[in-house]
Design a protein around this motif. Structure first.
Motif, short mmCIF file in Angstrom:
data_model
loop_
_atom_site.label_atom_id
_atom_site.label_comp_id
_atom_site.label_asym_id
_atom_site.label_seq_id
_atom_site.Cartn_x
_atom_site.Cartn_y
_atom_site.Cartn_z
N PRO A 136 0.82 -1.22 0.00
CA PRO A 136 0.00 0.00 0.00
C PRO A 136 0.85 1.27 0.00
O PRO A 136 0.47 2.28 -0.59
N PHE A 137 2.01 1.22 0.64
CA PHE A 137 2.90 2.38 0.68
C PHE A 137 3.59 2.59 -0.67
O PHE A 137 3.85 3.72 -1.09
N ALA A 138 3.88 1.50 -1.37
CA ALA A 138 4.43 1.60 -2.72
C ALA A 138 3.40 2.23 -3.66
O ALA A 138 3.74 3.08 -4.50
N ALA A 139 2.14 1.85 -3.49
CA ALA A 139 1.07 2.44 -4.30
C ALA A 139 0.92 3.93 -3.98
O ALA A 139 0.74 4.75 -4.89
N LEU A 140 1.02 4.28 -2.71
CA LEU A 140 0.96 5.68 -2.31
C LEU A 140 2.13 6.45 -2.92
O LEU A 140 1.95 7.55 -3.46
N ALA A 141 3.32 5.86 -2.88
CA ALA A 141 4.51 6.50 -3.45
C ALA A 141 4.32 6.71 -4.95
O ALA A 141 4.66 7.77 -5.49
N ARG A 142 3.76 5.73 -5.61
CA ARG A 142 3.52 5.84 -7.06
C ARG A 142 2.54 6.97 -7.36
O ARG A 142 2.74 7.77 -8.28
N PRO A 171 11.84 -2.75 3.61
CA PRO A 171 12.79 -3.86 3.63
C PRO A 171 13.40 -4.14 2.26
O PRO A 171 12.73 -3.99 1.23
N GLN A 172 14.65 -4.54 2.27
CA GLN A 172 15.37 -4.85 1.04
C GLN A 172 14.57 -5.78 0.13
O GLN A 172 14.57 -5.62 -1.09
N SER A 173 13.85 -6.73 0.71
CA SER A 173 13.07 -7.67 -0.09
C SER A 173 11.95 -6.99 -0.87
O SER A 173 11.37 -7.58 -1.79
N SER A 174 11.64 -5.73 -0.54
CA SER A 174 10.60 -4.98 -1.24
C SER A 174 11.13 -4.22 -2.45
O SER A 174 10.35 -3.56 -3.15
N ALA A 175 12.42 -4.30 -2.70
CA ALA A 175 13.01 -3.55 -3.82
C ALA A 175 12.31 -3.84 -5.16
O ALA A 175 12.01 -2.90 -5.90
N PRO A 176 12.01 -5.11 -5.48
CA PRO A 176 11.32 -5.36 -6.75
C PRO A 176 9.93 -4.71 -6.82
O PRO A 176 9.51 -4.23 -7.87
N LEU A 177 9.24 -4.65 -5.69
CA LEU A 177 7.93 -4.01 -5.63
C LEU A 177 8.05 -2.53 -5.95
O LEU A 177 7.28 -1.98 -6.74
N ALA A 178 9.05 -1.87 -5.36
CA ALA A 178 9.27 -0.45 -5.65
C ALA A 178 9.64 -0.26 -7.11
O ALA A 178 9.15 0.66 -7.77
N ALA A 179 10.50 -1.14 -7.62
CA ALA A 179 10.92 -1.05 -9.02
C ALA A 179 9.71 -1.21 -9.96
O ALA A 179 9.59 -0.48 -10.94
N ASP A 180 8.81 -2.15 -9.63
CA ASP A 180 7.60 -2.37 -10.44
C ASP A 180 6.73 -1.12 -10.51
O ASP A 180 6.03 -0.89 -11.49
N HIS A 181 6.77 -0.33 -9.43
CA HIS A 181 5.97 0.90 -9.36
C HIS A 181 6.76 2.12 -9.82
O HIS A 181 6.25 3.24 -9.80
N GLY A 182 8.03 1.92 -10.20
CA GLY A 182 8.86 3.04 -10.64
C GLY A 182 9.16 4.04 -9.54
O GLY A 182 9.26 5.23 -9.78
N VAL A 183 9.31 3.53 -8.31
CA VAL A 183 9.50 4.38 -7.15
C VAL A 183 10.95 4.30 -6.67
O VAL A 183 11.47 3.20 -6.47
N PRO A 184 11.62 5.44 -6.45
CA PRO A 184 12.97 5.42 -5.86
C PRO A 184 12.91 4.72 -4.50
O PRO A 184 11.95 4.89 -3.74
N PHE A 185 13.95 3.95 -4.19
CA PHE A 185 13.90 3.03 -3.06
C PHE A 185 15.15 3.12 -2.20
O PHE A 185 16.26 3.22 -2.71
N ALA A 186 14.96 3.09 -0.88
CA ALA A 186 16.05 3.00 0.09
C ALA A 186 15.85 1.71 0.88
O ALA A 186 14.82 1.55 1.55
#
Length: 197
Positions: A16-22, A36-51
């Motif tokens: 839900p936070f990745a969707a909000l970021a998008r 979490p590092q394991s969420s990196a692909p989820l952020a990438a799928d949404h085109g969101v910069p990730f830490a």
């Protein structure tokens, strides 16, 4: 605006936070999602910069004995209660690394205008550190008590009359992190000790 979004947990917590970021990015805001590092692909799928944040308490899911005890697959209610106590103790230490990574994400997002965070995580301390407003949000059902259904995090069934009371479990879990968060606040963020603890 520059927005730092902080959250932790499994995919159901982070998505839900990745969707909000998008959505914020699509609206023209500059966003950094720290999860979490394991969420990196989820952020990438949404085109969101990730830490990336340390996996922290998520590592508990890698322990089949502990997960089995909590879900009732190994040992019944006594094993479930014992497993929950072990989880709380272990999660406290695991959370220290997550908190340090949140501070690193804050440093990376210096100049942020706002910190948006899940209400179960100390984003308000990060916002204070950055000198910006904190916006806590509850995008998962176990943060908002209701009589309609029991706390989904609770490993044991409860009578319907205790649905609302079952959310106390979440409060107790958060309180177990208090000492870790307070030490991190002063050690890593350099903020003054809070009154009353």
């Amino acid at each position: 605006m520059r927005v730092l979004i902080l959250n932790h947990g499994t995919r159901g917590d982070v998505q839900p936070f990745a969707a909000l970021a998008r959505a914020l990015t699509a609206s023209g805001h500059e966003v950094l999602l720290a999860a979490p590092q394991s969420s990196a692909p989820l952020a990438a799928d949404h085109g969101v910069p990730f830490a990336p944040l340390d996996e922290g308490p998520n590592r508990i899911l890698e322990d089949p004995q502990l997960v089995g005890a909590v879900t009732g697959k190994h040992g019944g209610r006594a094993a479930e209660a014992g497993a929950m106590l072990r989880i709380v103790r272990r999660a406290k230490g695991d959370m220290a690394r997550v908190l340090d990574d949140m501070a690193t994400a804050a440093d990376r997002c210096a100049g942020a205008d706002v910190v948006v965070h899940g209400i179960g995580y100390p984003g308000h301390h990060v916002a204070e550190y950055l000198g910006v407003p904190s916006v806590p949000v509850a995008l998962q059902p176990f943060w908002v008590p209701t009589a309609a259904f029991p706390n989904p995090m609770l490993p044991v069934p409860v009578p319907r009359a205790l649905n609302r009371a079952s959310y106390r479990f979440t409060t107790l879990m958060l309180r177990s992190y208090a000492g870790t968060v307070d030490a991190w606040r002063t050690r890593r963020l350099g903020l003054p000790r809070r009154r009353g603890g």
